[in-house]
Scaffold this active site. Structure first.
Site, PDB file in Angstrom:
ATOM      1  N   CYS A 260       0.810  -1.235   0.000  1.00 26.12           N
ATOM      2  CA  CYS A 260       0.000   0.000   0.000  1.00 26.12           C
ATOM      3  C   CYS A 260       0.830   1.265   0.000  1.00 26.12           C
ATOM      4  CB  CYS A 260      -0.915   0.013   1.218  1.00 26.12           C
ATOM      5  SG  CYS A 260      -2.261  -1.122   0.999  1.00 26.12           S
TER       6      CYS A 260
HETATM    7  N1  CO8 Z   1     -20.336  -9.539   7.086  1.00 27.72           N
HETATM    8  C1  CO8 Z   1     -20.881  -9.621   8.328  1.00 27.72           C
HETATM    9  N2  CO8 Z   1     -20.150  -9.825   9.439  1.00 27.72           N
HETATM   10  C2  CO8 Z   1     -18.820  -9.950   9.303  1.00 27.72           C
HETATM   11  C3  CO8 Z   1     -18.167  -9.882   8.042  1.00 27.72           C
HETATM   12  C4  CO8 Z   1     -18.992  -9.681   6.899  1.00 27.72           C
HETATM   13  N3  CO8 Z   1     -18.486  -9.613   5.664  1.00 27.72           N
HETATM   14  N4  CO8 Z   1     -16.843 -10.036   8.217  1.00 27.72           N
HETATM   15  C5  CO8 Z   1     -16.643 -10.189   9.523  1.00 27.72           C
HETATM   16  N5  CO8 Z   1     -17.823 -10.148  10.196  1.00 27.72           N
HETATM   17  C6  CO8 Z   1     -18.073 -10.293  11.632  1.00 27.72           C
HETATM   18  C7  CO8 Z   1     -16.976 -11.069  12.311  1.00 27.72           C
HETATM   19  O1  CO8 Z   1     -17.203 -12.441  12.232  1.00 27.72           O
HETATM   20  C8  CO8 Z   1     -17.057 -10.542  13.727  1.00 27.72           C
HETATM   21  O2  CO8 Z   1     -18.087 -11.217  14.409  1.00 27.72           O
HETATM   22  P1  CO8 Z   1     -17.939 -11.562  15.982  1.00 27.72           P
HETATM   23  O3  CO8 Z   1     -17.818 -10.230  16.664  1.00 27.72           O
HETATM   24  O4  CO8 Z   1     -19.188 -12.296  16.271  1.00 27.72           O
HETATM   25  O5  CO8 Z   1     -16.670 -12.362  16.083  1.00 27.72           O
HETATM   26  C9  CO8 Z   1     -17.485  -9.091  13.554  1.00 27.72           C
HETATM   27  O6  CO8 Z   1     -18.068  -9.008  12.249  1.00 27.72           O
HETATM   28  C10 CO8 Z   1     -16.327  -8.134  13.651  1.00 27.72           C
HETATM   29  O7  CO8 Z   1     -15.251  -8.630  12.822  1.00 27.72           O
HETATM   30  P2  CO8 Z   1     -13.865  -7.917  12.706  1.00 27.72           P
HETATM   31  O8  CO8 Z   1     -13.330  -7.679  14.081  1.00 27.72           O
HETATM   32  O9  CO8 Z   1     -13.008  -8.659  11.733  1.00 27.72           O
HETATM   33  O10 CO8 Z   1     -14.347  -6.555  12.024  1.00 27.72           O
HETATM   34  P3  CO8 Z   1     -13.661  -5.152  12.044  1.00 27.72           P
HETATM   35  O11 CO8 Z   1     -14.577  -4.203  12.704  1.00 27.72           O
HETATM   36  O12 CO8 Z   1     -12.241  -5.182  12.505  1.00 27.72           O
HETATM   37  O13 CO8 Z   1     -13.643  -4.795  10.476  1.00 27.72           O
HETATM   38  C11 CO8 Z   1     -12.044  -4.736   8.680  1.00 27.72           C
HETATM   39  C12 CO8 Z   1     -12.921  -5.598   9.568  1.00 27.72           C
HETATM   40  C13 CO8 Z   1     -12.968  -3.848   7.857  1.00 27.72           C
HETATM   41  C14 CO8 Z   1     -11.217  -5.611   7.773  1.00 27.72           C
HETATM   42  C15 CO8 Z   1     -11.144  -3.847   9.575  1.00 27.72           C
HETATM   43  O14 CO8 Z   1     -10.506  -4.623  10.540  1.00 27.72           O
HETATM   44  C16 CO8 Z   1     -10.087  -3.099   8.804  1.00 27.72           C
HETATM   45  O15 CO8 Z   1     -10.340  -2.422   7.823  1.00 27.72           O
HETATM   46  N6  CO8 Z   1      -8.850  -3.122   9.307  1.00 27.72           N
HETATM   47  C17 CO8 Z   1      -7.741  -2.373   8.723  1.00 27.72           C
HETATM   48  C18 CO8 Z   1      -7.161  -3.181   7.692  1.00 27.72           C
HETATM   49  C19 CO8 Z   1      -6.152  -2.461   6.871  1.00 27.72           C
HETATM   50  O16 CO8 Z   1      -5.923  -1.285   6.911  1.00 27.72           O
HETATM   51  N7  CO8 Z   1      -5.510  -3.250   6.102  1.00 27.72           N
HETATM   52  C20 CO8 Z   1      -4.593  -2.765   5.163  1.00 27.72           C
HETATM   53  C21 CO8 Z   1      -4.770  -3.681   4.066  1.00 27.72           C
HETATM   54  S1  CO8 Z   1      -4.438  -2.993   2.573  1.00 27.72           S
HETATM   55  C22 CO8 Z   1      -2.784  -3.244   2.224  1.00 27.72           C
HETATM   56  O17 CO8 Z   1      -1.916  -3.213   3.005  1.00 27.72           O
HETATM   57  C23 CO8 Z   1      -2.485  -3.553   0.830  1.00 27.72           C
HETATM   58  C24 CO8 Z   1      -1.997  -4.926   0.714  1.00 27.72           C
HETATM   59  C25 CO8 Z   1      -1.761  -5.218  -0.705  1.00 27.72           C
HETATM   60  C26 CO8 Z   1      -3.033  -5.163  -1.503  1.00 27.72           C
HETATM   61  C27 CO8 Z   1      -3.101  -6.216  -2.501  1.00 27.72           C
HETATM   62  C28 CO8 Z   1      -4.297  -6.094  -3.402  1.00 27.72           C
HETATM   63  C29 CO8 Z   1      -5.254  -7.201  -3.285  1.00 27.72           C
END
Ligand code: CO8
Length: 372
Positions: A156
């Site tokens: 990223c």
């Molecule tokens: N629908 C419904 N519920 C869901 C879903 C879904 N799709 N997914 C997860 N849940 C549920 C989980 O099961 C969990 O349930 P429970 O509480 O019962 O266990 C609940 O929702 C909460 O789950 P999370 O804790 O996982 O949810 P978050 O609030 O943390 O949100 C995110 C998830 C959106 C992924 C968030 O954590 C996030 O955005 N984090 C930051 C990530 C980030 O910045 N990453 C950088 C990545 S990009 C990068 O570096 C580039 C890499 C190279 C790219 C390559 C191209 C492909």
């Protein structure tokens, strides 16, 4: 020290769009089919049933509403769940080069540069469609540029790290005008059968022109006052696909895909991001009150609001930290550049802004900018 500017920017946006509603409907249909097929194992407690995805969760947790993709076909088909496209021949440009040509033309036009002016091209992205010959060299030929070109990848932070390379090349005298392209062809790396990540990425390509202030003629140029880069190793965002894969005795079906521990990333990366930005503002003697805009990496709306608050010492006002996540989703290195490209007007000469990327590595790249 030579003053260096970002004198132009461009963005190629693929025409096809996948909405959260479409994505969730197809994923949930996939869940039903999967749970039916493996009903016996699920009932016996040998396998966990898959759970439904939801539009409400996606929008609330990430801010994403839809994404652009190069190829929509296949993504929503429960029997396919990946983009379908044909391998291109050696006489055709791969998608990443095709995307880069379009974005490059816009950036060059904005900066008032022709192919003859550009003597360095950097293709900086999270994935390269092939290891070699470098995609940037193919782009160099396609645009009719001379000089030299190379590819680089810091996930990223590829775009901001590339800008830093361009600035150093200009200051070191090895380049005069640099074209940077960030073709993020992310959709093939998305596991559309994973509830945790099926919604995260979209495809796009951004481009920037970097040159010395003395050669720049563009009205929309931004002077690069300071740059700060930081990396710190983490396994929390990974992709393990490799040219050595075919040698392994056991094949990892997850290897081609992006995977992350999103919560950990959120918690661990934000303090690093805030430290890097605040340290560079301090070094450039730029106070939070002087910042007119924050063009931040676009991975998560809550992360951006948190980072903006940490930098400004208050909640950002409308338009101060623009988001493009809603329609583009996470576009890896291109995210902060799209935010910049689409929201760089309305800033007066001498006013300051921040452009900052953060992501896998971990990596953070921060630029303190000033409108020329
Ligand atoms: N629908 C419904 N519920 C869901 C879903 C879904 N799709 N997914 C997860 N849940 C549920 C989980 O099961 C969990 O349930 P429970 O509480 O019962 O266990 C609940 O929702 C909460 O789950 P999370 O804790 O996982 O949810 P978050 O609030 O943390 O949100 C995110 C998830 C959106 C992924 C968030 O954590 C996030 O955005 N984090 C930051 C990530 C980030 O910045 N990453 C950088 C990545 S990009 C990068 O570096 C580039 C890499 C190279 C790219 C390559 C191209 C492909």
């Amino acid at each position: 020290m030579k003053q260096v500017v970002i004198s132009g920017s461009g963005c190629f946006t693929p025409k096809e769009v996948v909405t959260n509603e479409e994505l969730v409907a197809s994923y949930n249909q996939y869940v039903d089919l999967h749970n039916q097929e493996f009903k016996a194992q699920i009932d016996a407690g040998e396998l966990a049933a898959l759970e439904y995805s939801s539009c409400e969760f996606i929008e609330k947790a990430s801010g994403i509403k839809s994404r652009h993709v190069m190829y929509k076909e296949g993504i929503l088909d429960t029997a396919v769940m990946q983009p379908v496209f044909a391998r291109r021949g050696e006489d055709e440009h791969p998608e990443m080069v095709e995307m880069a040509i379009a974005a490059a033309h816009e950036a060059m036009a904005q900066a008032g540069k022709t192919a003859a002016d550009i003597d360095l091209i950097i293709c900086a992205a999270s994935n390269m469609q092939r290891p070699y010959p470098a995609l940037s060299i193919e782009l160099q030929q396609a645009l009719g540029c001379t000089g030299y070109a190379f590819d680089m990848n810091v996930a990223c932070s590829s775009a901001t790290f590339a800008i830093s390379n361009a600035v150093n090349a200009i200051r070191g005298g090895t380049a005069k005008v640099v074209l940077i392209v960030n073709p993020e062809f992310a959709s093939p790396q998305v596991n559309y059968t994973s509830r945790d990540s099926h919604f995260i990425f979209g495809d796009v390509c951004t481009a920037t022109i970097i040159e010395a202030e003395e050669t720049a003629s563009s009205e929309s140029a931004y002077r690069i006052l300071g740059m700060r880069l930081k990396t710190e190793f983490s396994n929390n965002i990974r992709c393990d696909v490799s040219y050595v894969d075919h040698c392994y005795a056991d094949q990892d079906p997850e290897a081609p895909f992006f995977k992350q521990q999103g919560r950990k990333v959120f918690k661990e990366l934000l303090p690093i991001v805030a430290d890097v930005i605040l340290a560079e503002m301090d070094a450039c003697q730029v106070a939070p009150e002087q910042l007119k805009r924050l063009w931040l990496h676009q991975a998560n709306i809550n992360m951006n609001l948190f980072a903006a608050k940490k930098i400004l010492g208050r909640d950002p006002e409308e338009g101060e930290a623009p988001l493009v996540l809603d329609t583009y989703a996470n576009t890896a290195s291109a995210g902060s550049i799209i935010a910049f490209h689409q929201n760089k007007t309305g800033i007066a000469a001498g006013e300051k802004a921040i452009l900052c990327s953060f992501g896998a590595g971990y990596s953070v790249g921060c630029l303190v900018l000033e409108k020329c």
